[in-house]
Design a protein around this motif. Structure first.
Motif, PDB file in Angstrom:
ATOM      1  N   ALA A 127      -0.538  -0.637  -0.677  1.00 36.55           N
ATOM      2  CA  ALA A 127       1.024   0.673  -0.640  1.00 36.55           C
ATOM      3  C   ALA A 127       0.366   2.065  -1.096  1.00 36.55           C
ATOM      4  O   ALA A 127      -0.202   1.835  -2.077  1.00 36.55           O
ATOM      5  CB  ALA A 127       2.118   0.242  -1.130  1.00 36.55           C
ATOM      6  N   TYR A 141       6.342   6.069   2.159  1.00 32.60           N
ATOM      7  CA  TYR A 141       5.190   5.106   1.286  1.00 32.60           C
ATOM      8  C   TYR A 141       4.798   4.355   2.803  1.00 32.60           C
ATOM      9  O   TYR A 141       4.676   4.284   3.450  1.00 32.60           O
ATOM     10  CB  TYR A 141       6.378   4.066   1.147  1.00 32.60           C
ATOM     11  CG  TYR A 141       6.872   4.287  -0.518  1.00 32.60           C
ATOM     12  CD1 TYR A 141       6.294   4.248  -1.517  1.00 32.60           C
ATOM     13  CD2 TYR A 141       7.985   5.588  -0.354  1.00 32.60           C
ATOM     14  CE1 TYR A 141       6.816   4.028  -3.389  1.00 32.60           C
ATOM     15  CE2 TYR A 141       8.488   5.715  -1.604  1.00 32.60           C
ATOM     16  CZ  TYR A 141       7.590   5.152  -3.054  1.00 32.60           C
ATOM     17  OH  TYR A 141       8.075   5.793  -4.220  1.00 32.60           O
ATOM     18  N   PHE A 172       2.635   1.068   3.684  1.00 30.79           N
ATOM     19  CA  PHE A 172       1.875   0.242   3.971  1.00 30.79           C
ATOM     20  C   PHE A 172       1.140  -0.514   4.321  1.00 30.79           C
ATOM     21  O   PHE A 172       1.222  -0.528   6.098  1.00 30.79           O
ATOM     22  CB  PHE A 172       3.284  -0.993   3.835  1.00 30.79           C
ATOM     23  CG  PHE A 172       4.280  -0.490   3.041  1.00 30.79           C
ATOM     24  CD1 PHE A 172       4.149  -1.097   1.395  1.00 30.79           C
ATOM     25  CD2 PHE A 172       5.528  -0.009   2.843  1.00 30.79           C
ATOM     26  CE1 PHE A 172       5.229  -0.766   0.493  1.00 30.79           C
ATOM     27  CE2 PHE A 172       6.477   0.165   1.910  1.00 30.79           C
ATOM     28  CZ  PHE A 172       6.169   0.276   0.776  1.00 30.79           C
TER      29      PHE A 172
END
Length: 734
Positions: free
Chosen positions: A661, A720, A722
């Motif tokens: 992440a 975010y 990932f």
């Protein structure tokens, strides 16, 4: 199809469950009920009995002949004099006969003597370092050390191994394991690096949950060690000072301990070193404010070996043992693991209590925790005796070793299909190198007063015994260099097994990350033959090879410290009967200057970062995998990631991908890539599966705050990212 989803969702045994070990059922009382029973015993105890209750005596104090022998005729008198709440075996001392049955009978005998001579009829609890199987017991099968299990990225396997270890411990009437190591392996020079599950906090946390659950569901108390930051000592030297920030403490070092506490770990062992200049054994901030108030731990805190004395003799932070004892007990140490001079410690604690340096209330608190601990383990009641028969764990040991093996280089030298194979090197048939430290003796096979040589499957023997049609295998020791090089000239493939000599703790420090010069010379000579050389390394850390050798390796296998069946597992992989499912649980530096480089290192001010020789999660196999169709979605507790993984090669294999992440800007340095979990599955040739992982919100927390101020953990609003393999997915969180 077997699908492994690694994250926070591992089953945790309830505190009041019955722990089933073979034919035995060991009662496990809930803590509240155990504490009620403990208070009843405590109320009738004298000052001397309370002091004894928080002291630990070494196993050899009760044996004839000191280190190894039958129970002494006066063992009951020793109990009556010392009144110890616990006993331990530190490795290398043993009953007679030194067999599983001998251990079962000796410990049952000590339990009976304890009931006869200790207050309330509550015996001393026996603790031991069973860190990769019941490793101090001759005849026991030993599993891979934790670093290898970290490479397997399979908490279910770790839990299975812990459960098997607990079953063997209970069969020998052992109740308490000084395991698992919840420290991070951040500096490979450190002597206990191989005892860790790797460098990454949340990936280690999943392994800790599994280990605690396996041990305690098997009726054995687990110990989280060493609280906290023991794994980042200065200069990579064991028990050295660690300088860490509050941000690093919360982001890096606490997650594995949090996981173990949530899994119900019954005890915690204190860090033998110091943090920010304060010995942890004298730090109330660490052992009480942080461990108990912030993390909510309610169990027993035990010192490490002789570490209260160390405050006087090594750290020189306290003038004498009385003051050191008072500081440690007031800081939060409940039980002192003191191996030799129990009398001296008990006298010092009594003087501290009578002189007002330690309150009666604090002593009562520590004694109550010790009694509660034993009540939870069923020691206040009659219990079935251990069978003295341990399991034949060879099949499990081989399966575990096979899961750890990591292929780092291969230009086609593997698998070995035909031709003449020459095997050599100091690790080709060495039980000592293959098992590492904490094996039979504390420092490893052949290094203590127990001379037993374990029966292990070594590489040379296994390659010979299981060679496929068309392959012939010969083995020569590296000591016969002239004959060896002549044989090498006639070989089609050379397998050379190198490795570190066994050692533990400070004796295992490796400041240069090197092998002995003789091993390097052997590798250089073999590469000089021009024949394909397969290097198999058995070591508890990344090793730095000279650049001219590293760049010429046709094949390179990291075997870690693979345990009793390492040779058989390696033979299957080298011959192509099995693949290489292991992936590096640490970052492999390219030079000493890169020590400390980790996958979660934040960007440097110059805007660049060194590239490691091999990154966290690296590993090759006989097949290849592709990721696609990545997706991310918010859940009530965090984020759910899914990705399709396809086996694009010609053979079945194990796909393992770390999910990383990247957080939004937080005002403080953040890792470019933070490992938050793993997806893993066994896939047939051409098979595709969609794997998913639930990522708890706490794994996405940023710890913000100025340089010398308290930090606060929070999931910040923003985007975010990932990454799983080559798949990038983005998700905005409010």
């Amino acid at each position: 199809m077997k699908l492994f989803l690694l994250g926070a969702a591992l089953l945790v045994a309830s505190a009041g469950a019955q722990a089933v070990t073979g034919a035995q059922t060991v009662p496990r009382l809930p803590q509240a009920e155990a504490e009620t029973r403990a208070r009843t015993v405590l109320e009738g105890m004298t000052l001397d009995e309370k002091i004894g209750q928080v002291s630990m005596a070494h196993f050899f104090r009760f044996l004839e002949g000191g280190k190894s022998g039958p129970i002494a005729a006066d063992a009951g008198d020793v109990f009556a004099r010392l009144l110890p709440g616990a006993t331990l075996n530190g490795g290398g001392d043993a009953p007679q006969p030194n067999t599983p049955r001998g251990w079962a009978d000796a410990l049952r005998g000590l339990e009976t003597l304890g009931r006869q001579n200790l207050p309330g009829g509550v015996p001393a609890v026996f603790g031991t370092d069973a860190v990769h199987g019941v490793n101090n017991v001759p005849g026991a099968i030993l599993y891979p050390h934790n670093l290898g299990l970290g490479a397997a990225f399979n908490p279910a396997l770790t839990q299975e191994l812990a459960r098997a270890t607990a079953a063997d411990m209970r069969a020998m009437n052992m109740d308490w394991d000084f395991s698992p190591v919840a420290d991070l392996g951040r500096d490979p020079r450190w002597g206990r690096f191989y005892e860790t599950f790797g460098e990454s906090p949340w990936l280690v946390a999943d392994q800790i949950t599994a280990s605690v659950t396996g041990l305690q569901s098997g009726g054995v108390a687990a110990t989280l060690k060493h609280f906290v930051a023991y794994g980042s000592p200065g200069l990579g030297r064991d028990r050295a000072n660690a300088e860490i920030s509050l941000r690093a403490l919360h982001e890096l070092y606490l997650p594995p301990f949090k996981a173990g506490i949530r899994a119900g770990a019954m005890s915690v062992m204190a860090n033998s070193g110091s943090v920010n200049g304060v010995p942890v054994h004298a730090s109330q901030n660490i052992l009480t404010d942080l461990l108990r108030s912030e993390l909510g731990f309610k169990g027993l805190v035990v010192s490490d070996w002789n570490d209260i004395d160390r405050l006087v003799n090594t750290f020189k932070t306290h003038a004498d043992l009385v003051r050191a004892t008072a500081a440690s007990v007031n800081a939060g140490i409940d039980l002192y693991m003191v191996p030799n001079d129990v009398e001296k410690y008990e006298a010092a604690l009594k003087e501290a209590v009578e002189g007002g340096l330690v309150s009666q209330e604090r002593l009562d608190e520590a004694a109550l925790r010790m009694l509660t601990f034993k009540a939870q383990l069923g020691l206040m009641d009659a219990r079935p005796s251990g069978s003295g028969v341990i399991t034949n764990g060879r099949a499990l040991a081989k399966r575990a070793a096979a899961a750890t093996l990591t292929l780092l280089e291969n230009d086609g030298a593997l698998p070995i299909k035909t031709g003449r194979v020459l095997v050599t090197g100091p690790a080709m048939d060495s039980a000592a190198i293959q098992l590492g430290g904490w094996s039979v003796n504390w420092q490893g096979v052949g290094k203590g007063n127990v001379s037993y040589m374990p029966k292990v499957s070594t590489l040379a023997t296994a390659l010979k015994a299981s060679a496929p049609a068309g392959v012939t295998v010969s083995a020569l020791p590296d000591s016969k260099r002239e004959a060896l090089l002549k044989a090498a000239a006639n070989a089609d493939t050379i397998v050379v097994a190198l490795g570190e000599a066994p050692a533990a703790e400070s004796q295992a420090n490796n400041p240069n990350l090197s092998l002995p010069s003789g091993q390097i010379g052997l590798l250089r000579d073999l590469l000089g033959t021009g024949k394909p050389v397969v290097l198999v390394l058995m070591a508890g850390r990344p090793i730095l090879l000279p650049e001219d050798l590293q760049n010429r390796l046709p094949a390179f296998v990291m075997a870690y410290l693979p345990g009793s069946e390492g040779g058989a597992a390696l033979a299957d992989a080298l011959y192509g009967r099995a693949g290489f499912p292991g992936r590096l649980p640490f970052t492999w530096p390219g030079s000493l200057g890169e020590v400390g480089l980790t996958a979660d290192r934040p960007p440097e001010g110059a805007g660049d970062a060194p590239l490691p020789l091999y990154p966290l999660g690296f590993g090759l196999d006989y097949t290849t995998f592709r990721t696609s169709d990545g997706q991310a979605a918010r859940t009530a507790d965090g984020v759910k990631i899914s990705v399709t993984v396809t086996n694009t090669g010609e053979k079945a294999g194990t796909a393992t991908f770390i999910v990383n992440a990247s957080l939004p800007p937080a005002g403080n340095l953040e890792a470019v890539s933070r490992p938050v979990g793993v997806v893993r599955a066994e896939l047939k040739k051409g098979e595709a599966r969609t794997l998913s992982l639930d990522i708890p919100a706490e794994r996405l927390e940023a710890f913000t705050g100025d340089a010398f101020r308290t930090v606060r953990g929070e999931v910040l609003p923003g985007q975010y990212t990932f990454k799983t393999g080559d798949e990038l997915v983005r998700l905005s969180l409010p």
